[in-house]
Structure formats: structure tokens, C-alpha cells
Design a protein around this motif. Structure first.
Motif, mmCIF file in Angstrom:
data_model
loop_
_atom_site.group_PDB
_atom_site.id
_atom_site.type_symbol
_atom_site.label_atom_id
_atom_site.label_comp_id
_atom_site.label_asym_id
_atom_site.label_seq_id
_atom_site.Cartn_x
_atom_site.Cartn_y
_atom_site.Cartn_z
ATOM 1 N N PRO A 91 0.831 -1.215 0.000
ATOM 2 C CA PRO A 91 0.000 0.000 0.000
ATOM 3 C C PRO A 91 0.860 1.259 0.000
ATOM 4 O O PRO A 91 1.928 1.296 0.618
ATOM 5 N N LYS A 92 0.396 2.285 -0.692
ATOM 6 C CA LYS A 92 1.206 3.487 -0.883
ATOM 7 C C LYS A 92 1.483 4.238 0.413
ATOM 8 O O LYS A 92 2.410 5.057 0.468
ATOM 9 N N ASP A 93 0.686 3.958 1.456
ATOM 10 C CA ASP A 93 0.907 4.640 2.730
ATOM 11 C C ASP A 93 1.642 3.764 3.738
ATOM 12 O O ASP A 93 1.634 4.034 4.935
ATOM 13 N N GLU A 94 2.298 2.677 3.243
ATOM 14 C CA GLU A 94 3.021 1.776 4.138
ATOM 15 C C GLU A 94 4.450 1.546 3.657
ATOM 16 O O GLU A 94 4.742 1.592 2.459
ATOM 17 N N VAL A 95 5.319 1.269 4.613
ATOM 18 C CA VAL A 95 6.675 0.780 4.339
ATOM 19 C C VAL A 95 6.822 -0.541 5.076
ATOM 20 O O VAL A 95 6.548 -0.623 6.276
ATOM 21 N N TRP A 96 7.232 -1.586 4.357
ATOM 22 C CA TRP A 96 7.353 -2.913 4.950
ATOM 23 C C TRP A 96 8.806 -3.178 5.336
ATOM 24 O O TRP A 96 9.727 -2.985 4.532
ATOM 25 N N ILE A 97 8.973 -3.646 6.574
ATOM 26 C CA ILE A 97 10.295 -3.958 7.104
ATOM 27 C C ILE A 97 10.323 -5.420 7.539
ATOM 28 O O ILE A 97 9.471 -5.859 8.311
ATOM 29 N N LYS A 98 11.289 -6.172 7.028
ATOM 30 C CA LYS A 98 11.502 -7.554 7.465
ATOM 31 C C LYS A 98 12.649 -7.587 8.469
ATOM 32 O O LYS A 98 13.713 -7.022 8.225
ATOM 33 N N VAL A 99 12.410 -8.247 9.597
ATOM 34 C CA VAL A 99 13.437 -8.396 10.626
ATOM 35 C C VAL A 99 13.588 -9.882 10.925
ATOM 36 O O VAL A 99 12.589 -10.601 11.049
#
Length: 253
Positions: A91-99
Motif C-alpha cells: 500500500p502506498k501509505d506503508e513501508v514494509w520492514i523484514k526483521v
């Protein structure tokens, strides 16, 4: 020539490539590292050991502020035009971070990856933010990881500009699961059930963070007897070390 290089290095002489590397490290890390010695459990056949194990102080290095480090990397990716929302998958209003964590060579490393990049699984965008010497037993992970994972948990809902960070967890099978009758992270199916063809398997109940905590309470109420955990708590014998939805967790092998 190599010996001369080593000698000059031993007396404090640095070369342009080293100076450039250290300058780059200072820019990226910005005094954001801390280290300490932590007592961890290791297998041992020494006379000084106890029941085949010994305590050994090992170095543990981590960043002081994970969220500021990630936000700084996002700023840098944005500056160089390398952020990507993958045609609306994110989604354009999200940033996904994998940890996630991985044991390799002589160290166990925790790292993060910014999924909003052109090649999110590339090693080049994998950033290590914590490291210690194995082994990576549950006892050692429970000793070392809680302060770090508290920082990780705080990432959920964090803002970068007008976008919300969404957190995902990854790791190998040993890190995320256990060798028990009910070993699946995602549901309460048993090992025996998993061995059957898919069409013959009994329906299993999905696991959630709430159900895992309820199972742990049942385990405690039963006296915390591991031998009975398969019958009273679907093999849950500890609280989750990080608060994250099970559908945001993936195995790497």
C-alpha cells in the motif's frame, strides 16, 4: 609487502582506502553501536562444566537505536530513488520492514531488510543490527534478544514521513519453531497429521498471538511440566519473545 602493511597497521598507520571505509562507517553508524559481554550457555566436556554445559562470556554487539537507523536508511533510499512499492503490492501509505535472525559461520546475526526496494531479498540491502557468538539455543536467545526485540516491537506503527511501518519476521526453522508434537508455528496440527497426504489431514486450528498466550497460561496452570505440554498447551512452553501476528512471520528454509 603484506608484512610491511601489517606492521604499519600495527603502529597506527592507515591507508586511504581504510580511512575512506572508516569515514563511511562513521556516517552510517553515527555512534549508534554498543557492545557488552554476556554470559551464554555452551556445550562443554571440560571438567569445569556442569551437566555437559558451561557459561562463557561472549561479546554481544547491537545498535543503540534501531528505529532511527531504519529511518535513516529510508531517507538514503529515498534520496537515491531506490524505493519501490511494487506496483501496488505494498500500500502506498506503508513501508514494509523484514526483521529476522540467522546463524551463519561463527556468529548469530539479527538483520533488517526494507521491502520497499527494487530487490528486497538482495544481500546488498540486508543490514545487520545485532550479532553474537553462537550457539543459538533457546536459553541464549532468551538471554540476549529481549532488549533488542523490544526495539523491534516498537517499529510496528512507527511513522516515516506520512507512511506507516509494517513489520514482518523471518528466520530459519530452528529459530521459529520447536521439535515437538505440535511444532507448527501457524496452526495446531500435529507431526503425525502433517505426514498424511493433504486430502487426508484433519482440520487444525490456526494459531494467533492470543491463542499462544492462552496456551502458555494453561501450561503454567498445569505446573509447567514439559512432558505434559503436548496434551495441555499444544506444545507451548514459553511466552513469545516478540509480539507479532503469526501471519507476518515467514520461514527462510
Amino acid at each position: 609487502m603484506y608484512l610491511i602493511y601489517m606492521y604499519l597497521g600495527s603502529i597506527g598507520v592507515t591507508f586511504s582506502s581504510e580511512r575512506a571505509m572508516r569515514k563511511r562507517q562513521n556516517v552510517l553508524l553515527n555512534d549508534n553501536l554498543r557492545g557488552s559481554l554476556v554470559p551464554l550457555v555452551f556445550n562443554s566436556d571440560k571438567a569445569s562444566g556442569h551437566n555437559g554445559v558451561e557459561l562463557r562470556d561472549v561479546p554481544f554487539v547491537t545498535v543503540k537505536n534501531l528505529s532511527s537507523m531504519i529511518l535513516d536508511y529510508l531517507d538514503r533510499h529515498d534520496l537515491y530513488g531506490s524505493l519501490n512499492w511494487h506496483d501496488g503490492v505494498i500500500p502506498k501509505d506503508e513501508v514494509w520492514i523484514k526483521v529476522g535472525g540467522d546463524k551463519g559461520g561463527k556468529s548469530f546475526k539479527l538483520s533488517f531488510q526494507i521491502v520497499n526496494t527494487h530487490y528486497p531479498n538482495s544481500l546488498q540491502i540486508n543490514v545487520v543490527f545485532a550479532c553474537f557468538e553462537p550457539n543459538d539455543s533457546i536459553a541464549n536467545l532468551q538471554t540476549v534478544l529481549p532488549p533488542v526485540l523490544e526495539q523491534v516491537s516498537q517499529l510496528t506503527g512507527h511513522k516515516w514521513r506520512d507512511k506507516t511501518l509494517r513489520l514482518f519476521l523471518f528466520g530459519d526453522y530452528e529459530l521459529l519453531t520447536c521439535d515437538a508434537r505440535y511444532c507448527c508455528l501457524y496452526c495446531t496440527t500435529s507431526k503425525d497429521n502433517m505426514r498424511l497426504p493433504i486430502t487426508e489431514r484433519a482440520t487444525a486450528t490456526p494459531r494467533t498471538m492470543q491463542s499462544i498466550l492462552q496456551s502458555y497460561k494453561a501450561y503454567e496452570a498445569d505446573g509447567s511440566v514439559k512432558a505434559r505440554s503436548k496434551d495441555v498447551s499444544h506444545s507451548i512452553i514459553a511466552k513469545p519473545i516478540i509480539d507479532i501476528a503469526t501471519d507476518h512471520v515467514s520461514r527462510t528454509n
